[in-house]
Design an enzyme around this catalytic site. Structure first.
Site, PDB file in Angstrom:
ATOM      1  NE  ARG A 241       2.469   1.936  -6.657  1.00  0.00           N
ATOM      2  CZ  ARG A 241       1.742   3.005  -6.971  1.00  0.00           C
ATOM      3  NH1 ARG A 241       1.532   3.966  -6.080  1.00  0.00           N
ATOM      4  NH2 ARG A 241       1.196   3.119  -8.178  1.00  0.00           N
ATOM      5  CD  GLU A 270      -1.544   0.092  -0.894  1.00  0.00           C
ATOM      6  OE1 GLU A 270      -2.391   0.178  -1.793  1.00  0.00           O
ATOM      7  OE2 GLU A 270      -0.630   0.910  -0.746  1.00  0.00           O
ATOM      8  CG  HIS A 288      -2.885   3.813  -2.524  1.00  0.00           C
ATOM      9  ND1 HIS A 288      -2.125   2.768  -2.991  1.00  0.00           N
ATOM     10  CD2 HIS A 288      -2.520   4.892  -3.278  1.00  0.00           C
ATOM     11  CE1 HIS A 288      -1.347   3.182  -3.986  1.00  0.00           C
ATOM     12  NE2 HIS A 288      -1.578   4.467  -4.169  1.00  0.00           N
TER      13      HIS A 288
HETATM   14  C1  DGY Z   1      -0.497   6.305  -8.703  1.00  0.00           C
HETATM   15  O1  DGY Z   1      -1.068   6.831  -9.664  1.00  0.00           O
HETATM   16  O2  DGY Z   1       0.498   5.599  -8.846  1.00  0.00           O
HETATM   17  C2  DGY Z   1      -1.052   6.586  -7.371  1.00  0.00           C
HETATM   18  O3  DGY Z   1      -0.544   5.747  -6.404  1.00  0.00           O
HETATM   19  C3  DGY Z   1      -2.555   6.572  -7.406  1.00  0.00           C
HETATM   20  O4  DGY Z   1      -2.998   7.283  -6.300  1.00  0.00           O
END
Ligand code: DGY
Length: 326
Positions: A241, A270, A288
């Site tokens: 993240r 984002e 992402h």
């Molecule tokens: C998640 O599933 O948390 C991912 O970031 C999606 O790509």
């Protein structure tokens, strides 16, 4: 009648399971392939028994209360669930579920791609070629850093961290890891990984790949002091993240040569990317897409739908985040 609100079109497999189980009229999918607005979310969730949000939807107490008391499950279309106020859901008896496991290898593949691309300056050299700047082969043209035989640092040794270790072994790398939870000594031996405390981890790793969830304790876990402690030849990869990394500090470290390169899939705000990062040629930046393969996104859709079906039928869903409400 059952009402299930899906905030963005997802692969058919998930929608089919829901329509086959509850009927076509029970399933409402937001019509546009765009992140819905807060108002659209508040409107769409009204009267819903189940919500299937994506990771950009903030699902807080206001959203839950807008649904009404019949809301039983929020089935996030992601393994991470920092977009959901789980405490507020638990207080209301609403189950939260996620999609672990199915995206592990796919996300590790993307992290490894970023690592390789950053080490070997793939983005930068491709831009150079496409711009028509390549005049001849050069002994000093786009020199990168070796991956094979180097030291891999894995920050967060969960499912995806373990999948990175597997790839690193294939590249003959020494593998260090740092985590709040240490593996059993027998697992460390079996996996060929060595625990390092954060100072040693930062000082010794040639590559660092981040695989921790976003929590108050992991926010800005990588900032100026960490970049200063890393090797000048180091490469940082983040597919977890965005807020785990201080983007402004990272851009400074990349510009000043404090570290060699970075590969990023996730960002603090984002879809905005810090303007200083956009200027860094030594940053490989993708939007992402960690879990973005046909196979995995389809599995995620099916898994989120399975969680909804089980909850609405009074069974135990496979992936509860707050099982205490069951
Ligand atoms: C998640 O599933 O948390 C991912 O970031 C999606 O790509």
């Amino acid at each position: 009648m059952t009402r299930i609100f899906i905030t963005r079109p997802i692969p058919d497999r998930g929608i089919r399971l829901l329509t086959d189980t509850f009927g076509p009229d029970a399933v409402i999918v937001a019509p546009n392939d765009l992140a819905i607005t807060r108002d659209e979310l508040l409107e769409g969730i009204r009267g819903a028994d189940a919500l299937l949000p994506i990771l950009t939807d903030t699902v807080d107490a206001t959203v839950m209360d807008a649904a009404g008391p019949q809301l039983k499950v929020i089935a996030n279309y992601a393994v991470g669930f920092n977009n959901i106020d789980v405490a507020a859901a638990t207080a209301r008896g609403i189950l939260v579920t996620n999609t672990p496991g199915v995206l592990t290898e796919t996300t590790a593949d993307l992290a490894w791609s970023l690592l390789m691309a950053a080490a070997r300056r793939i983005g930068e050299s491709e831009r150079y070629l496409r711009a028509g700047l390549w005049k001849s082969w050069g002994p000093q043209l786009f020199l990168g850093v070796d991956v094979h035989g180097q030291t891999m640092g894995i920050y967060g040794m969960g499912r995806i961290g373990l999948a990175i270790a597997h790839r690193a072994r294939g590249f003959g790398m020494r593998i260090l890891y740092n985590d709040v939870n240490r593996l059993a000594p027998s697992s460390e031996v079996e996996l060929g990984v060595v625990y390092a405390d954060k100072p040693d981890f930062l000082a010794e790793s040639d590559f660092i790949s981040i695989h921790v969830p976003l929590l108050p304790e992991t926010r800005h876990a990588f900032g100026e002091p960490e970049f200063r402690a890393m090797k000048k030849s180091a490469v940082l990869v983040n597919t977890s993240r965005g807020p785990v990394v201080d983007e402004a500090a990272l851009a400074r470290a990349l510009k000043s040569g404090q570290i060699f390169a970075a590969g990023l899939d996730v960002y603090e705000d984002e879809p905005a990317v810090h303007p200083d990062l956009l200027e860094c040629q030594n940053a490989v930046l993708v939007p992402h897409i960690g879990s973005a393969t046909h196979e995995t996104r389809s599995k995620m859709a099916h898994m989120a739908a399975q969680n909804i079906v089980a909850r609405l039928k009074g069974q135990k869903p496979p992936n509860p985040v707050n099982p205490q409400v069951l």
